[in-house]
Write a protein that holds these residues in place. Structure first.
Motif, short mmCIF file in Angstrom:
data_model
loop_
_atom_site.label_atom_id
_atom_site.label_comp_id
_atom_site.label_asym_id
_atom_site.label_seq_id
_atom_site.Cartn_x
_atom_site.Cartn_y
_atom_site.Cartn_z
N TYR A 32 0.84 -1.18 0.00
CA TYR A 32 0.00 0.00 0.00
C TYR A 32 0.88 1.24 0.00
O TYR A 32 1.91 1.27 0.67
CB TYR A 32 -0.91 0.03 1.24
N LYS A 33 0.45 2.25 -0.74
CA LYS A 33 1.19 3.52 -0.83
C LYS A 33 0.30 4.66 -0.35
O LYS A 33 -0.93 4.59 -0.41
CB LYS A 33 1.61 3.79 -2.28
N PHE A 34 0.93 5.73 0.07
CA PHE A 34 0.24 6.91 0.59
C PHE A 34 -0.77 7.46 -0.42
O PHE A 34 -0.45 7.64 -1.59
CB PHE A 34 1.27 7.99 0.94
N SER A 35 -1.97 7.73 0.06
CA SER A 35 -3.01 8.34 -0.76
C SER A 35 -3.36 9.72 -0.21
O SER A 35 -3.30 10.71 -0.92
CB SER A 35 -4.26 7.47 -0.78
N LYS A 36 -3.71 9.76 1.08
CA LYS A 36 -3.99 11.05 1.71
C LYS A 36 -3.89 10.95 3.23
O LYS A 36 -3.93 9.87 3.79
CB LYS A 36 -5.34 11.61 1.29
N MET A 37 -3.78 12.12 3.84
CA MET A 37 -3.65 12.22 5.29
C MET A 37 -4.50 13.40 5.73
O MET A 37 -4.58 14.41 5.04
CB MET A 37 -2.18 12.47 5.64
N SER A 38 -5.16 13.26 6.87
CA SER A 38 -5.89 14.38 7.44
C SER A 38 -5.56 14.49 8.92
O SER A 38 -5.28 13.49 9.58
CB SER A 38 -7.40 14.21 7.23
N MET A 39 -5.53 15.74 9.39
CA MET A 39 -5.20 15.98 10.80
C MET A 39 -5.71 17.36 11.19
O MET A 39 -6.02 18.18 10.34
CB MET A 39 -3.70 15.88 11.01
N SER A 40 -5.76 17.60 12.48
CA SER A 40 -6.10 18.92 13.01
C SER A 40 -4.85 19.47 13.67
O SER A 40 -4.19 18.78 14.45
CB SER A 40 -7.23 18.84 14.03
N GLN A 41 -4.55 20.71 13.32
CA GLN A 41 -3.36 21.34 13.86
C GLN A 41 -3.72 22.77 14.28
O GLN A 41 -4.10 23.58 13.43
CB GLN A 41 -2.27 21.34 12.78
N GLY A 42 -3.65 23.05 15.55
CA GLY A 42 -3.99 24.39 16.04
C GLY A 42 -5.42 24.78 15.75
O GLY A 42 -5.69 25.94 15.44
N GLY A 43 -6.34 23.83 15.80
CA GLY A 43 -7.74 24.11 15.53
C GLY A 43 -8.09 24.17 14.05
O GLY A 43 -9.22 24.45 13.69
N ILE A 44 -7.11 23.92 13.19
CA ILE A 44 -7.34 23.94 11.76
C ILE A 44 -7.23 22.53 11.22
O ILE A 44 -6.28 21.80 11.54
CB ILE A 44 -6.30 24.84 11.05
N SER A 45 -8.19 22.13 10.41
CA SER A 45 -8.15 20.80 9.79
C SER A 45 -7.35 20.89 8.50
O SER A 45 -7.55 21.79 7.69
CB SER A 45 -9.55 20.30 9.49
#
Length: 128
Positions: A32-45
């Motif tokens: 499997y290879k990277f497709s996407k990543m999501s995270m919250s940083q400092g209240g920003i998604s």
């Protein structure tokens, strides 16, 4: 003669169907290879997809790669400026995939050819 031909055609069709089912298997084993990543940083998604830039760095599909082996082991490589490799074991339990490394376990979800999991506040999606 028609019965012999029909029998041969039927046998070929059964073999072809078996090969298709094997090739199209939805098992977790594979690379499997990277497709996407999501995270919250400092209240920003934030959502980052393969091929996009993040903080001046183009994130390729090789940013994360996961090899899931049929001997119930796996190897996760992260290459985001520095390379890190994590090895561990996996098992299917009650229809869920549990990956364990360094004494810690996490649930990994498989939907078709997309594998996803959460790690350190990030949700990662990898594609086969």
């Amino acid at each position: 003669m028609k019965k012999v031909i029909a029998g041969i055609v039927s046998a070929i069709a059964v073999v072809a169907l078996c090969l298709c089912l094997t090739a199209c298997s939805t098992g977790i084993v594979g690379t499997y290879k990277f497709s996407k990543m999501s995270m919250s940083q400092g209240g920003i998604s934030i959502e980052i997809k393969a091929g996009q830039e993040y903080m001046g760095i183009k994130v390729s599909e090789d940013a994360y790669s996961l090899v899931v082996k049929d001997d119930n082991t796996f190897e996760l490589k992260a290459n985001m400026g520095t390379s890190v490799t994590e090895k561990g074991t996996w098992e299917e339990k009650d229809g869920k995939y549990i990956f364990t490394a360094d004494g810690e376990s996490m649930e990994v979800k498989l939907d078709g050819n997309v594998l996803s999991f959460e790690m350190d506040g990030m949700k990662l999606e990898l594609k086969k």
